[in-house]
Design an enzyme around this catalytic site. Structure first.
Site, short mmCIF file in Angstrom:
data_model
loop_
_atom_site.label_atom_id
_atom_site.label_comp_id
_atom_site.label_asym_id
_atom_site.label_seq_id
_atom_site.Cartn_x
_atom_site.Cartn_y
_atom_site.Cartn_z
N ASN A 99 4.66 32.72 0.74
CA ASN A 99 4.79 31.97 -0.52
C ASN A 99 6.11 31.21 -0.60
O ASN A 99 6.13 30.03 -0.97
CB ASN A 99 4.64 32.92 -1.72
CG ASN A 99 3.28 33.59 -1.75
OD1 ASN A 99 2.40 33.25 -0.95
ND2 ASN A 99 3.10 34.53 -2.64
N GLU A 139 -8.12 -6.36 -1.09
CA GLU A 139 -9.19 -5.63 -1.81
C GLU A 139 -9.12 -4.14 -1.50
O GLU A 139 -9.31 -3.30 -2.39
CB GLU A 139 -10.55 -6.20 -1.41
CG GLU A 139 -10.78 -7.59 -1.96
CD GLU A 139 -12.00 -8.24 -1.34
OE1 GLU A 139 -13.10 -8.08 -1.87
OE2 GLU A 139 -11.86 -8.92 -0.30
N LYS A 178 -2.06 20.48 -0.59
CA LYS A 178 -1.60 19.75 0.61
C LYS A 178 -2.42 18.53 0.97
O LYS A 178 -1.86 17.46 1.25
CB LYS A 178 -1.51 20.71 1.79
CG LYS A 178 -0.25 21.53 1.70
CD LYS A 178 -0.29 22.74 2.57
CE LYS A 178 0.42 23.87 1.87
NZ LYS A 178 -0.26 24.35 0.65
N LYS A 214 -16.47 -18.00 5.82
CA LYS A 214 -15.72 -17.10 4.95
C LYS A 214 -14.37 -16.68 5.51
O LYS A 214 -14.19 -16.48 6.70
CB LYS A 214 -16.55 -15.85 4.66
CG LYS A 214 -17.78 -16.12 3.82
CD LYS A 214 -17.46 -16.42 2.38
CE LYS A 214 -17.08 -15.18 1.74
NZ LYS A 214 -17.52 -14.71 0.54
N ASN A 224 -12.09 -13.78 3.90
CA ASN A 224 -12.06 -12.83 2.79
C ASN A 224 -10.74 -12.05 2.75
O ASN A 224 -10.25 -11.62 3.80
CB ASN A 224 -13.22 -11.85 2.90
CG ASN A 224 -14.57 -12.53 2.73
OD1 ASN A 224 -14.68 -13.50 1.98
ND2 ASN A 224 -15.57 -12.04 3.43
N HIS A 277 -3.56 -13.23 -20.80
CA HIS A 277 -5.01 -13.11 -21.06
C HIS A 277 -5.82 -13.86 -20.00
O HIS A 277 -6.94 -14.29 -20.27
CB HIS A 277 -5.37 -13.63 -22.45
CG HIS A 277 -4.48 -13.14 -23.54
ND1 HIS A 277 -4.68 -11.95 -24.19
CD2 HIS A 277 -3.32 -13.66 -24.05
CE1 HIS A 277 -3.71 -11.77 -25.08
NE2 HIS A 277 -2.87 -12.78 -25.01
N SER A 334 -17.11 -13.17 7.52
CA SER A 334 -18.38 -12.57 7.15
C SER A 334 -19.27 -12.52 8.39
O SER A 334 -19.20 -13.41 9.24
CB SER A 334 -19.05 -13.43 6.07
OG SER A 334 -20.45 -13.26 6.08
N1 ARG Z 1 -1.79 28.43 3.23
C1 ARG Z 1 -1.12 28.90 2.07
C2 ARG Z 1 -0.82 27.74 1.11
O1 ARG Z 1 -0.82 26.67 1.56
C3 ARG Z 1 0.15 29.56 2.45
C4 ARG Z 1 0.60 30.59 1.47
C5 ARG Z 1 -0.35 31.71 1.51
N2 ARG Z 1 0.10 32.79 0.74
C6 ARG Z 1 -0.70 33.79 0.41
N3 ARG Z 1 -0.19 34.72 -0.29
N4 ARG Z 1 -1.93 33.82 0.78
O2 ARG Z 1 -0.61 27.94 -0.06
#
Ligand code: ARG
Length: 465
Positions: A113, A293, A328, A286, A288, A159, A280
């Protein structure tokens, strides 16, 4: 195949294979491997300082972790092929292959953690720098464009109706201002992220006498986080970085939209470089603006990630919950998308060319000079509200006659604008005169744009200093 586990003394059965795959984060958190290794080296030293590991043990661990850094950098496929649950499990098992049982001592007083929170902060330090450089490069392109197009008149819109003439240089520098603020937001977020969670354990802090301030300094952090619960459970810094990505993407989407319109045949103010346009498969003629976009479209993705990250944290009980593993992919994709869009936009800006003739012609229709005509009346003592009304009536007459305000027949002009007898309207209302009047700070005049370009150039020089 199941990977080496960091836990399992309590469980006796095997994991359900579908859950095992579901639970794994290595497929995406492997991106944090270098940070995990760097953090682990610092942690080994901290355990040495706390008397948990002997000096030779620290050295053996640090050497092995350093060589792992080089190995995974050279062979990233090792991570892709590993069955480990996450990047932390991968590092521990790879370390075990090098130093045997000593690897089992490294996790003393540490949790995944505080480890993952540290890894992400180390990672974001590099990413923030990189994005800031991309923002700077794009601003530099916009400043060059502003310099090239300092005098090019362009219809300004409100506008999406033609409003007043502006210069293309002024338009470009508007985006420079916006992007510089986006960079500022990123920089502020990075400063708040500059504290070390390491040594906070799973949630309650570490029971070993680790010097957390020294550890933070060893990792290059400004300070150590003061509250262990906060250190392992908070992701507001990630949210803030993705917010900065979002504001940058919103800025880019507006530039994209402006230029898609400018490059349309209806406007024809700008041609995009062949480098960033496509054709195109069917229509041979074309050209584009796909790059712009896509940038406009990818903004939606980043807004989605911001929303996901805020929703992820809403109502989440303290301290760490596995929900947080979901941060992540959103973070990585927001960063990658924003970086790619900044890079492609810079190429669009570098290769675009304004069509001055078309821009100038567009400024001549739509009575973009009406405000200046009212201002001429004001200069002759007419209260602005009355001047506004008189010019409105003159515009209606000009519309009816199909002419520009400066070409109103004498009798019509005398009827609506008697105060302007003898004034050379064609000269006073030329696009050059209109632009140059706006030379006060913030204005669109070519002289002001040139002064701003100068200011921007020195700002760019000190941007990364
Ligand atoms: N893969 C976990 C995350 O990205 C890592 C931490 C995991 N901790 C746990 N107590 N399972 O959060």
């Amino acid at each position: 195949m199941s990977g080496p586990r960091l836990w399992g003394g309590r469980q006796s059965g095997a994991l359900d294979p579908a859950f095992e795959a579901f639970n794994r984060s290595l497929p995406f958190d492997r991106r944090l491997v270098d940070e995990d290794l760097v953090g682990s080296i610092a942690w080994a030293r901290a355990l040495g300082g706390a008397g948990v590991l002997s000096a030779p043990e620290v050295e053996a661990l640090a050497d092995a972790l350093e060589s792992l850094r080089a190995e995974v950098a050279a062979h990233p496929e090792r991570l892709a092929e590993s069955p480990a649950e996450d990047v932390h499990a991968f590092v521990e098992s790879a370390l075990g292959e090098k130093v045997g049982d000593l690897a089992k001592r490294l996790h003393t007083g540490r949790s995944r953690n505080d480890q993952v929170a540290t890894d992400v902060r180390l990672f974001l330090r590099g990413e923030a720098k990189d994005l800031d450089r991309c923002l700077r490069d794009l601003v530099a392109e916009l400043v060059s464009l502003a310099e090239r197009e300092a005098e090019t008149p362009l219809p300004g819109y409100t506008h999406l109706q033609r409003a007043q003439p502006i210069t293309a240089g002024h338009h470009a520098l508007c985006y420079a201002e916006m992007l510089a603020r986006d960079a500022g937001r990123l920089c502020d977020a990075a400063a708040r992220l500059d504290e070390s969670p390491l040594g906070c354990g799973a949630l309650a802090g570490t029971a070993f006498p680790v010097d957390r301030e020294a550890l933070a300094a060893d990792l290059g952090f400004a300070r150590a986080a003061s509250n262990s619960l906060d250190a392992v459970a908070s992701r507001d810094g990630i949210l803030e970085v993705v917010f900065a990505c979002t504001t940058a993407m919103v800025t880019l989407s507006r530039l994209a939209e402006d230029w898609i319109f400018f490059a349309s045949q209806e406007a024809g103010f700008l041609t995009m470089g062949d480098e960033v346009t496509t054709g195109s498969s069917l229509m041979p003629q074309k050209k584009n603006p796909d790059a712009l976009e896509l940038i406009r479209g990818k903004c939606a993705r980043v807004i989605g990630h911001l929303t996901a990250l805020a929703s992820l944290q809403k109502g989440l009980p303290l301290a760490y919950d596995k929900d947080l593993q979901e941060d992540k992919e959103a973070l990585f994709d927001a960063l990658d998308t924003t970086r790619a869009c900044l890079t492609v936009t810079a190429t669009c800006v570098r290769t675009a060319r304004y069509r001055a003739d078309r821009c100038r012609a567009a400024c001549a229709t739509g009575h973009l000079d009406a405000t200046d005509l009212a201002d001429l009346l004001v200069a002759r003592g007419v209260p602005f509200r009355d001047a506004h009304h008189k010019v409105g009536a003159a515009v209606a007459a000009a519309e009816e006659l199909g002419c520009v305000l400066a070409d109103l027949p004498a009798e019509v002009r005398d009827e609506h604008l008697p105060e302007l007898g003898g004034v050379a309207l064609a000269e006073e209302l030329s696009v050059e005169a209109i632009l140059e009047r706006r030379s006060a700070l913030g204005g669109t005049a070519p002289s002001r744009v040139r002064a701003e370009v100068k200011r921007w150039k020195s700002r760019l020089q000190s941007w990364n200093a």
